[in-house]
Write a protein that holds these residues in place. Sequence first.
Motif, PDB file in Angstrom:
ATOM      1  N   TRP A 195      59.749  45.812  40.073  1.00 30.47           N
ATOM      2  CA  TRP A 195      59.167  44.768  39.437  1.00 30.47           C
ATOM      3  C   TRP A 195      57.536  44.537  40.385  1.00 30.47           C
ATOM      4  O   TRP A 195      56.447  44.533  39.849  1.00 30.47           O
ATOM      5  N   LEU A 196      57.899  44.894  41.744  1.00 34.02           N
ATOM      6  CA  LEU A 196      56.775  44.777  42.520  1.00 34.02           C
ATOM      7  C   LEU A 196      55.598  46.013  42.118  1.00 34.02           C
ATOM      8  O   LEU A 196      54.676  45.848  42.140  1.00 34.02           O
ATOM      9  N   GLY A 197      56.334  47.035  41.834  1.00 36.40           N
ATOM     10  CA  GLY A 197      55.451  48.266  41.566  1.00 36.40           C
ATOM     11  C   GLY A 197      54.818  48.115  40.409  1.00 36.40           C
ATOM     12  O   GLY A 197      53.406  48.097  40.335  1.00 36.40           O
ATOM     13  N   ILE A 198      55.353  47.463  39.480  1.00 40.03           N
ATOM     14  CA  ILE A 198      54.555  47.084  38.107  1.00 40.03           C
ATOM     15  C   ILE A 198      53.616  45.999  38.314  1.00 40.03           C
ATOM     16  O   ILE A 198      52.591  46.168  37.818  1.00 40.03           O
ATOM     17  N   GLU A 239      49.887  53.434  42.810  1.00 44.70           N
ATOM     18  CA  GLU A 239      49.677  52.092  42.756  1.00 44.70           C
ATOM     19  C   GLU A 239      51.217  51.396  42.636  1.00 44.70           C
ATOM     20  O   GLU A 239      51.632  50.672  43.403  1.00 44.70           O
ATOM     21  N   PHE A 240      51.869  52.119  41.556  1.00 45.95           N
ATOM     22  CA  PHE A 240      53.255  51.767  41.491  1.00 45.95           C
ATOM     23  C   PHE A 240      54.224  51.703  42.713  1.00 45.95           C
ATOM     24  O   PHE A 240      54.892  51.081  43.323  1.00 45.95           O
ATOM     25  N   ILE A 278      56.771  44.978  28.690  1.00 46.23           N
ATOM     26  CA  ILE A 278      56.022  44.827  29.776  1.00 46.23           C
ATOM     27  C   ILE A 278      55.834  46.207  30.730  1.00 46.23           C
ATOM     28  O   ILE A 278      54.816  46.501  31.058  1.00 46.23           O
ATOM     29  N   ILE A 279      57.007  46.897  30.904  1.00 46.82           N
ATOM     30  CA  ILE A 279      57.092  47.981  31.524  1.00 46.82           C
ATOM     31  C   ILE A 279      56.005  49.027  31.121  1.00 46.82           C
ATOM     32  O   ILE A 279      55.596  49.825  31.927  1.00 46.82           O
ATOM     33  N   VAL A 310      47.964  54.833  38.077  1.00 46.13           N
ATOM     34  CA  VAL A 310      49.172  53.901  37.965  1.00 46.13           C
ATOM     35  C   VAL A 310      50.395  54.299  38.774  1.00 46.13           C
ATOM     36  O   VAL A 310      51.167  53.538  39.557  1.00 46.13           O
ATOM     37  N   LEU A 360      44.689  42.512  35.570  1.00 54.94           N
ATOM     38  CA  LEU A 360      45.583  41.543  34.743  1.00 54.94           C
ATOM     39  C   LEU A 360      45.887  40.107  35.341  1.00 54.94           C
ATOM     40  O   LEU A 360      45.956  38.995  34.514  1.00 54.94           O
ATOM     41  N   ILE A 392      61.377  42.434  25.517  1.00 56.30           N
ATOM     42  CA  ILE A 392      60.165  41.878  26.418  1.00 56.30           C
ATOM     43  C   ILE A 392      59.873  42.939  27.534  1.00 56.30           C
ATOM     44  O   ILE A 392      58.921  43.081  28.287  1.00 56.30           O
ATOM     45  N   ILE A 393      61.349  43.298  28.319  1.00 53.77           N
ATOM     46  CA  ILE A 393      61.007  43.968  29.511  1.00 53.77           C
ATOM     47  C   ILE A 393      60.367  45.292  29.160  1.00 53.77           C
ATOM     48  O   ILE A 393      59.593  45.790  29.869  1.00 53.77           O
ATOM     49  N   ALA A 419      44.986  46.439  37.762  1.00 49.90           N
ATOM     50  CA  ALA A 419      44.075  46.518  36.470  1.00 49.90           C
ATOM     51  C   ALA A 419      43.371  45.490  36.180  1.00 49.90           C
ATOM     52  O   ALA A 419      42.523  45.182  34.989  1.00 49.90           O
ATOM     53  N   ALA A 479      55.958  49.275  45.018  1.00 45.64           N
ATOM     54  CA  ALA A 479      57.481  49.085  45.180  1.00 45.64           C
ATOM     55  C   ALA A 479      57.785  49.352  46.792  1.00 45.64           C
ATOM     56  O   ALA A 479      58.806  48.723  46.966  1.00 45.64           O
ATOM     57  N   GLN A 538      51.900  45.441  41.171  1.00 46.78           N
ATOM     58  CA  GLN A 538      50.906  46.078  41.599  1.00 46.78           C
ATOM     59  C   GLN A 538      49.993  46.761  40.881  1.00 46.78           C
ATOM     60  O   GLN A 538      48.649  46.661  40.679  1.00 46.78           O
ATOM     61  N   VAL A 539      50.571  47.402  39.659  1.00 47.61           N
ATOM     62  CA  VAL A 539      49.580  48.201  38.654  1.00 47.61           C
ATOM     63  C   VAL A 539      48.971  47.074  37.943  1.00 47.61           C
ATOM     64  O   VAL A 539      47.749  47.212  37.680  1.00 47.61           O
ATOM     65  N   ILE A 591      51.676  47.371  30.354  1.00 46.49           N
ATOM     66  CA  ILE A 591      50.852  46.991  31.814  1.00 46.49           C
ATOM     67  C   ILE A 591      50.228  48.401  32.153  1.00 46.49           C
ATOM     68  O   ILE A 591      49.146  48.509  32.506  1.00 46.49           O
ATOM     69  N   PRO A 592      51.108  49.366  32.594  1.00 43.34           N
ATOM     70  CA  PRO A 592      50.635  50.803  33.090  1.00 43.34           C
ATOM     71  C   PRO A 592      49.421  51.334  31.869  1.00 43.34           C
ATOM     72  O   PRO A 592      48.430  52.005  32.403  1.00 43.34           O
ATOM     73  N   LEU A 652      65.069  30.319  26.600  1.00 39.75           N
ATOM     74  CA  LEU A 652      65.967  31.006  26.222  1.00 39.75           C
ATOM     75  C   LEU A 652      67.105  30.749  26.727  1.00 39.75           C
ATOM     76  O   LEU A 652      67.061  30.173  27.987  1.00 39.75           O
ATOM     77  N   ALA A 701      61.800  46.317  43.909  1.00 38.81           N
ATOM     78  CA  ALA A 701      60.748  47.550  43.995  1.00 38.81           C
ATOM     79  C   ALA A 701      60.114  47.858  42.772  1.00 38.81           C
ATOM     80  O   ALA A 701      58.794  47.942  42.535  1.00 38.81           O
ATOM     81  N   TYR A 719      47.511  49.715  29.983  1.00 41.00           N
ATOM     82  CA  TYR A 719      46.290  48.939  30.010  1.00 41.00           C
ATOM     83  C   TYR A 719      45.487  49.561  31.198  1.00 41.00           C
ATOM     84  O   TYR A 719      44.390  49.803  31.145  1.00 41.00           O
ATOM     85  N   ALA A 720      46.548  49.652  32.470  1.00 46.29           N
ATOM     86  CA  ALA A 720      45.737  50.012  33.967  1.00 46.29           C
ATOM     87  C   ALA A 720      45.320  51.374  33.799  1.00 46.29           C
ATOM     88  O   ALA A 720      44.158  51.753  34.236  1.00 46.29           O
ATOM     89  N   SER A 740      63.893  38.807  23.136  1.00 39.85           N
ATOM     90  CA  SER A 740      64.145  39.110  24.630  1.00 39.85           C
ATOM     91  C   SER A 740      64.390  40.550  25.006  1.00 39.85           C
ATOM     92  O   SER A 740      64.173  40.796  26.146  1.00 39.85           O
TER      93      SER A 740
END
Lengths: 200, 180
Positions: free
Chosen positions: A51-54, B37-38, B19-20, B34, A63, B15-16, A61, B42, A56-57, B23-24, A146, A49, B26-27, B12
């Motif tokens: 990652w799929l939410g991110i 859409e999230f 990303i989290i 945001v 991207l 990174i996560i 956008a 989800a 979708q955003v 992305i929002p 990695l 949920a 920029y959106a 590493s």
Amino acid sequence: MLNYIWFAMIAVSVLVGIATGRIDAVTDAAFNSAKVAVELAIGLIGIMALWLGIMQVAEKAGLINALARGIRPLARWLFPEIPDGHPALGSIVMNMAANILGLGNAATPMGLKAMQELQELNPEKDTASNAMVTFLAINTSSVQILLPATMVGLIGAASGALFIPIIIATSVSTIVAITAAKWLEKRKAFIQTPPSGEEA
Amino acid sequence: MDGFINIINQASSYIIPLIIVLIPAYALFRKVKVYEEFVEGAKEGFTIAVRIIPYLVAILVAIGMFRASGAMDYMVTGLEPILSIIGFPPENLPMALMRPLSGSGSLGLLSDLVNQYGVDSLFTRIGATMYGSTETTFYVIAVYFGSVGIRKTRHAIIAGLLADMAGALSAVYICKLLFT
């Protein structure tokens, strides 16, 4: 294929289990694995949920489309069936990027999203398309750079020496995966029956 | 080299979260709603996870039974003479066979190699390279195809297993070349 492998594994297990007197362990393993499978899937819900939410955003956008356009040359060769600018390409790239960085938790949701988008292009809904098999072959051969965190946890500092051998071995397996998928998809035993698989 | 690896492994962990947040960010700049859409994206998480359950049960039950019956051990014993001809160490055969079947099983085998031979031994290095260079083929195939309801997998398993074999063999030869 999976029908025979699946049945062979179960049949052999029961026969060997009877012969070695471990039949109770076999029964336990069957029930236990069934339980583990559901726990695994349930545990996936939250991460999926997120990652799929991110994703979708990112898609709204623009991207994902930008990413798909960026790797067009490579993707055209790997997945000739996917039309230009189709969102499946973006999800495939995101999945590969997550794999390369060793982000297994992020790679699976993106990979499953890619599968859904590939399914939209698939003429036969219960049969794997060429693009799906190529995508899966690349995924199972693991393209990471990695070191896996679980391995580093076990081996500690000594895992630094394994950096080079792992990159070489994983490159070999990825090249074999792509070559095998591309070669086998045109063989008589595996070719997709509707006309879509006939050109090229 | 070690410093470089450290930097990559350290990076590493950023990174996560990056990303989290990026992305929002920029959106939002692109006037995307945001939060809404999230949530919309989800929602799919639940259906996909539930859809893979039957496929996962089928695969994991078969693998679990195969290991518990001892059939896996017989397979290893049976293949040993053939593999010694091509210079494949029998100590690493269980890993090569387990890797495509089970992630936790192959991790268990790796810790067994570490306990028996130490972290710097050739067997551990070969086993770890096998572990790190391929994925759990049967799990990936069950989950990915299961999520879209595909039952006819065509050449996917053969291609995946050929890749696993290539990865295992190159792990043996590369480690022998580099560490002996």
